[in-house]
Design a protein around this motif. Structure first.
Motif, short mmCIF file in Angstrom:
data_model
loop_
_atom_site.label_atom_id
_atom_site.label_comp_id
_atom_site.label_asym_id
_atom_site.label_seq_id
_atom_site.Cartn_x
_atom_site.Cartn_y
_atom_site.Cartn_z
N UNK A 180 0.83 -1.21 0.00
CA UNK A 180 0.00 0.00 0.00
C UNK A 180 0.86 1.26 0.00
N UNK A 181 1.74 1.36 -0.96
CA UNK A 181 2.67 2.49 -0.98
C UNK A 181 1.94 3.83 -1.13
N UNK A 182 0.68 3.79 -1.56
CA UNK A 182 -0.09 5.03 -1.69
C UNK A 182 -0.23 5.76 -0.35
N UNK A 183 0.00 5.07 0.76
CA UNK A 183 -0.14 5.70 2.07
C UNK A 183 1.05 6.58 2.44
N UNK A 184 2.07 6.61 1.61
CA UNK A 184 3.33 7.29 1.94
C UNK A 184 3.13 8.77 2.30
N UNK A 185 2.18 9.45 1.69
CA UNK A 185 1.96 10.88 1.96
C UNK A 185 0.66 11.17 2.71
N UNK A 186 0.05 10.14 3.27
CA UNK A 186 -1.19 10.34 4.04
C UNK A 186 -0.92 11.22 5.25
#
Length: 155
Positions: A25-31
């Motif tokens: 879930x690399x999309x969480x990197x800038x959450x």
């Protein structure tokens, strides 16, 4: 797995969980959380170099600002973590970003009496002429606080 898992894993300094979440879930990197903290901000604020290195592999926005405008570089500069400052600078941290009060990483390093960080930031072209919301430069702060070593560096 939900969208806050990476933030929780970083906050709790769970290195293996961080690695696993990023793999899937690399999309969480800038959450961000409600304070504007990203995983990178949490990792730098807790001085966790291992987690910071893992996060940097996923190209986070190193210049993300929290709700007060602070960046990861600002946080590590006032704490005096020289290795972390170097790591962030080598990953394109904007050395002259200002927070909501006009403070920069260099202003923080000066105000918290971190001479080694001051030297490093100046070597990386930190702008010594920037003024905070009170109209003070780093030289003004060093003078006001009586930090002789930093005053010498700034000459």
């Amino acid at each position: 797995m939900n969208n806050t898992d990476l933030l929780k894993a970083v906050k709790n300094q769970k290195l293996n969980e961080v690695k696993d979440i990023l793999k899937h879930n690399s999309f969480q990197i800038n959450m961000k959380d409600e304070r504007g903290f990203t995983p990178l901000l949490y990792a730098t604020y807790t001085d966790n170099v291992q987690i910071v290195k893992i996060l940097l592999e996923y190209n986070p926005d190193v210049n993300t600002q929290d709700v007060t405008g602070n960046t990861a570089l600002m946080g590590v500069s006032f704490k005096g973590n020289l290795d972390m400052v170097s790591l962030l600078l080598s990953n394109d941290a904007d050395i002259n970003l200002t927070n909501n009060k006009g403070a920069t990483a260099l202003i923080y390093a000066v105000c918290f009496n971190r001479p080694e960080v001051v030297k490093l930031l100046i070597e990386h072209n930190a702008d010594v002429s920037l003024k905070d919301q009170d109209g003070l430069t780093v030289k003004d702060h060093a003078e006001k606080l009586g930090f002789e070593e930093i005053k010498d560096i700034l000459q």
